[in-house]
Design a protein around this motif. Structure first.
Motif, PDB file in Angstrom:
ATOM      1  N   LYS A  12       0.828  -1.204   0.000  1.00  0.00           N
ATOM      2  CA  LYS A  12       0.000   0.000   0.000  1.00  0.00           C
ATOM      3  C   LYS A  12       0.867   1.261   0.000  1.00  0.00           C
ATOM      4  O   LYS A  12       2.076   1.194   0.213  1.00  0.00           O
ATOM      5  CB  LYS A  12      -0.923  -0.009   1.218  1.00  0.00           C
ATOM      6  CG  LYS A  12      -1.926  -1.163   1.235  1.00  0.00           C
ATOM      7  CD  LYS A  12      -2.849  -1.059   2.427  1.00  0.00           C
ATOM      8  CE  LYS A  12      -3.822  -2.213   2.469  1.00  0.00           C
ATOM      9  NZ  LYS A  12      -4.703  -2.271   1.275  1.00  0.00           N
ATOM     10  N   VAL A  13       0.203   2.379  -0.224  1.00  0.00           N
ATOM     11  CA  VAL A  13       0.897   3.668  -0.209  1.00  0.00           C
ATOM     12  C   VAL A  13       1.505   3.908   1.171  1.00  0.00           C
ATOM     13  O   VAL A  13       0.835   3.750   2.195  1.00  0.00           O
ATOM     14  CB  VAL A  13      -0.080   4.816  -0.543  1.00  0.00           C
ATOM     15  CG1 VAL A  13       0.617   6.166  -0.401  1.00  0.00           C
ATOM     16  CG2 VAL A  13      -0.626   4.658  -1.966  1.00  0.00           C
ATOM     17  N   THR A  14       2.773   4.259   1.200  1.00  0.00           N
ATOM     18  CA  THR A  14       3.445   4.569   2.458  1.00  0.00           C
ATOM     19  C   THR A  14       3.480   6.080   2.662  1.00  0.00           C
ATOM     20  O   THR A  14       3.240   6.861   1.734  1.00  0.00           O
ATOM     21  CB  THR A  14       4.881   4.035   2.468  1.00  0.00           C
ATOM     22  OG1 THR A  14       5.637   4.748   1.463  1.00  0.00           O
ATOM     23  CG2 THR A  14       4.910   2.539   2.170  1.00  0.00           C
ATOM     24  N   TRP A  15       3.827   6.480   3.890  1.00  0.00           N
ATOM     25  CA  TRP A  15       3.928   7.914   4.170  1.00  0.00           C
ATOM     26  C   TRP A  15       5.033   8.555   3.322  1.00  0.00           C
ATOM     27  O   TRP A  15       4.880   9.671   2.829  1.00  0.00           O
ATOM     28  CB  TRP A  15       4.203   8.123   5.656  1.00  0.00           C
ATOM     29  CG  TRP A  15       4.165   9.564   6.073  1.00  0.00           C
ATOM     30  CD1 TRP A  15       5.213  10.373   6.384  1.00  0.00           C
ATOM     31  CD2 TRP A  15       2.992  10.385   6.207  1.00  0.00           C
ATOM     32  NE1 TRP A  15       4.782  11.636   6.713  1.00  0.00           N
ATOM     33  CE2 TRP A  15       3.414  11.675   6.613  1.00  0.00           C
ATOM     34  CE3 TRP A  15       1.630  10.155   6.030  1.00  0.00           C
ATOM     35  CZ2 TRP A  15       2.529  12.720   6.842  1.00  0.00           C
ATOM     36  CZ3 TRP A  15       0.740  11.198   6.249  1.00  0.00           C
ATOM     37  CH2 TRP A  15       1.197  12.464   6.652  1.00  0.00           C
ATOM     38  N   LYS A  16       6.123   7.836   3.137  1.00  0.00           N
ATOM     39  CA  LYS A  16       7.221   8.346   2.318  1.00  0.00           C
ATOM     40  C   LYS A  16       6.762   8.556   0.877  1.00  0.00           C
ATOM     41  O   LYS A  16       7.112   9.559   0.241  1.00  0.00           O
ATOM     42  CB  LYS A  16       8.400   7.372   2.364  1.00  0.00           C
ATOM     43  CG  LYS A  16       9.619   7.841   1.578  1.00  0.00           C
ATOM     44  CD  LYS A  16      10.761   6.835   1.694  1.00  0.00           C
ATOM     45  CE  LYS A  16      11.965   7.310   0.884  1.00  0.00           C
ATOM     46  NZ  LYS A  16      13.093   6.329   0.980  1.00  0.00           N
ATOM     47  N   GLU A  17       5.964   7.625   0.360  1.00  0.00           N
ATOM     48  CA  GLU A  17       5.459   7.759  -1.002  1.00  0.00           C
ATOM     49  C   GLU A  17       4.510   8.948  -1.112  1.00  0.00           C
ATOM     50  O   GLU A  17       4.551   9.692  -2.102  1.00  0.00           O
ATOM     51  CB  GLU A  17       4.753   6.474  -1.421  1.00  0.00           C
ATOM     52  CG  GLU A  17       5.706   5.318  -1.679  1.00  0.00           C
ATOM     53  CD  GLU A  17       4.991   4.015  -1.924  1.00  0.00           C
ATOM     54  OE1 GLU A  17       5.620   3.074  -2.428  1.00  0.00           O
ATOM     55  OE2 GLU A  17       3.773   3.923  -1.613  1.00  0.00           O
ATOM     56  N   PHE A  18       3.659   9.111  -0.118  1.00  0.00           N
ATOM     57  CA  PHE A  18       2.758  10.265  -0.128  1.00  0.00           C
ATOM     58  C   PHE A  18       3.550  11.565  -0.170  1.00  0.00           C
ATOM     59  O   PHE A  18       3.238  12.469  -0.956  1.00  0.00           O
ATOM     60  CB  PHE A  18       1.845  10.242   1.098  1.00  0.00           C
ATOM     61  CG  PHE A  18       1.190  11.573   1.401  1.00  0.00           C
ATOM     62  CD1 PHE A  18       0.222  12.094   0.551  1.00  0.00           C
ATOM     63  CD2 PHE A  18       1.562  12.320   2.519  1.00  0.00           C
ATOM     64  CE1 PHE A  18      -0.369  13.328   0.813  1.00  0.00           C
ATOM     65  CE2 PHE A  18       0.983  13.548   2.783  1.00  0.00           C
ATOM     66  CZ  PHE A  18       0.015  14.062   1.928  1.00  0.00           C
TER      67      PHE A  18
END
Length: 479
Positions: free
Chosen positions: A330-336
């Motif tokens: 899933k989308v991680t905070w780093k990716e966001f």
């Protein structure tokens, strides 16, 4: 004949007397007011203010007067003297002065619909400062960066995946309504532990388009926007009160959510009554789902007309997928945080959207600016649209251009980009809103394509809405 003549004379004298008294009260002879017109007795320029506009541009009421009078002008709305500001420096200053030079102020319709009538005097909050401070902390605890990073981000992605899969299964969807249901179902669970799907109720139907009533004329006559909103309000408040009672009645019902914190606060603070907290819960939901669903709808409209922006979103978000070690993660905070262009699209949409016509404050002291005086008791309306669409700060401001944000310095946007307000009233849900919209766009452009079925029209009256709705058909991308 004499009686008729006296009657007619009385009809003329009463408004003239009121106008003289009104001018005397709001325009002391020893002060210089900003330029502008107070309009007609009683109604001021209210009718012009509420004339619908079908454009993303500054509302004609504001645009005409700003062109004639400059960035600060006076008017009269719903019987109250108002100073309108499109000056970034002064607006920034005012939003920082709550409790010093100004206090929060609401229109009468807002006061009655959101239930502050027991805690306000003439539209200004008496205990709202305490309530706001406490609620802001509660909301940040629940929806702030820490909880988003540790808990909510994957839940948001699951929410979006379910919603868009449901959209794809339908012949078409009305974006605003579909977004409202998606966001409402999520936030009501996170805030209050309420599951609309299990209980068989769709709360979004009670709230949709409610925002229109908050800035409407407070005329409670069947058929008016205000009357419709009052009817919806009753059932929504009943639901809120029931949630509080259920949570108080059973210790086993505790979930560690926002409602638990509210119930705990009610035990120790007598100001926090059933009615007040029901209204506060109601207001929090309004602030969450209505603004986000409107933003997402506008983004979809803009993206449909700007395929190059869609390509930019696809490129950035596909690169995120390709860089993962685990394809199914899933989308991680780093990716966001790495979604630079996606966040630029969000900022540009917020800049152009300007969903509320203004942020309202009331002067608690005389305020002096550029040789003018804003008398104590006057309302000050900071107008984000005039600030966001200023060609001196944003080149070609009515053009949807997300790329402009890579060149905008922080010192420019600090005072010229205020979609979430400012000062102590800065919306505590800023990060949550951006996360939800960014994840929505991530899932949308990596898994789906869409086509316009029916193009709704933008309508400001004065809150922004979409006349006749905006309908799309969603299709899964070919792999």
């Amino acid at each position: 004949m004499w009686s008729i003549g006296i009657y007619v004379l009385a009809l003329l004298i009463i408004p003239i007397t009121y106008w003289i008294l009104h001018k005397w009260r709001t325009c002391p002879s020893n002060v210089k007011l900003p330029p502008g017109s107070m309009g007609l007795p009683f109604i001021g320029e209210t009718l012009q203010f509420f004339v619908p506009s079908k454009s993303l541009d500054i509302h004609p009421f504001l645009k005409t007067r700003l062109h004639k009078n400059g960035p600060l002008f006076k008017t009269s709305l719903v019987g109250r003297p108002v100073l309108v500001s499109s000056d970034p420096e002064f607006s920034h200053f005012i939003l920082q002065q709550e409790g010093k030079l100004v206090e929060l102020w609401y229109m009468d319709s807002f006061v009655k619909l959101v239930g502050l009538s027991g805690s306000v005097k003439d539209g200004s909050c008496i205990i709202a400062g305490y309530i706001h401070k406490r609620l802001k902390k509660l909301v940040l605890d629940q929806f702030g960066p820490l909880n988003l990073k540790e808990k909510l981000l994957p839940e948001v992605e699951e929410l979006v995946n379910r919603a868009l899969s449901n959209w794809r299964s339908q012949s078409f969807v009305e974006v605003k309504q579909a977004c409202a249901v998606m966001i409402m179902n999520f936030t009501v669970r996170e805030m209050y532990g309420y599951d609309p799907e299990k209980r068989g109720e769709i709360m979004a139907e009670e709230f949709t388009d409610f925002f229109e009533g908050l800035m409407s004329l407070p005329i409670n006559i069947p058929g008016t926007t205000y009357h419709k909103c009052l009817q919806k309000q009753k059932s929504a408040l009943k639901m809120m009160k029931k949630l509080i009672e259920e949570r108080q009645a059973s210790s086993e019902a505790r979930r560690g959510d926002l409602l638990d914190l509210i119930v705990d606060d009610m035990k120790t603070n007598k100001l926090l009554t059933y009615d007040l907290m029901s209204y506060m819960m109601f207001g929090l939901l309004l602030a969450t789902f209505e603004t986000i669903s409107t933003t997402v709808t506008l983004i979809m409209m803009l993206l449909t007309e700007h395929p190059l922006v869609v390509q930019g979103l696809e490129k950035e978000n596909q690169e995120i997928l390709q860089s993962r070690e685990n394809i199914g993660s899933k989308v991680t905070w780093k990716e966001f945080r790495s979604m630079t262009f996606t966040l630029q699209v969000i900022n540009e949409s917020l800049r152009m959207g300007n969903f509320v016509p203004g942020f309202l404050r009331r002067a608690i002291k005389d305020i002096h600016i550029n040789g003018y005086t804003i008398p104590e008791g006057w309302t000050i309306m900071v107008v984000p649209s005039a600030i966001h669409l200023n060609p001196e700060k944003y080149n070609d401001p009515l053009t949807f251009n997300p790329w402009r944000w890579k060149d905008l310095a922080a010192n420019v946007t600090a005072k010229n980009f205020i979609p979430f307000g400012g000062g102590v009233r800065l919306c505590p849900g800023v990060e949550f809103s951006k996360v939800l919209i960014a994840v929505f766009l991530h899932v949308l452009v990596t898994k789906y394509s869409w086509s316009k079925v029916k193009h709704g029209e933008i309508v400001r009256a004065p809150i922004m809405g979409f006349g006749k709705g905006y309908y799309i058909k969603l299709a899964e991308k070919l792999k």
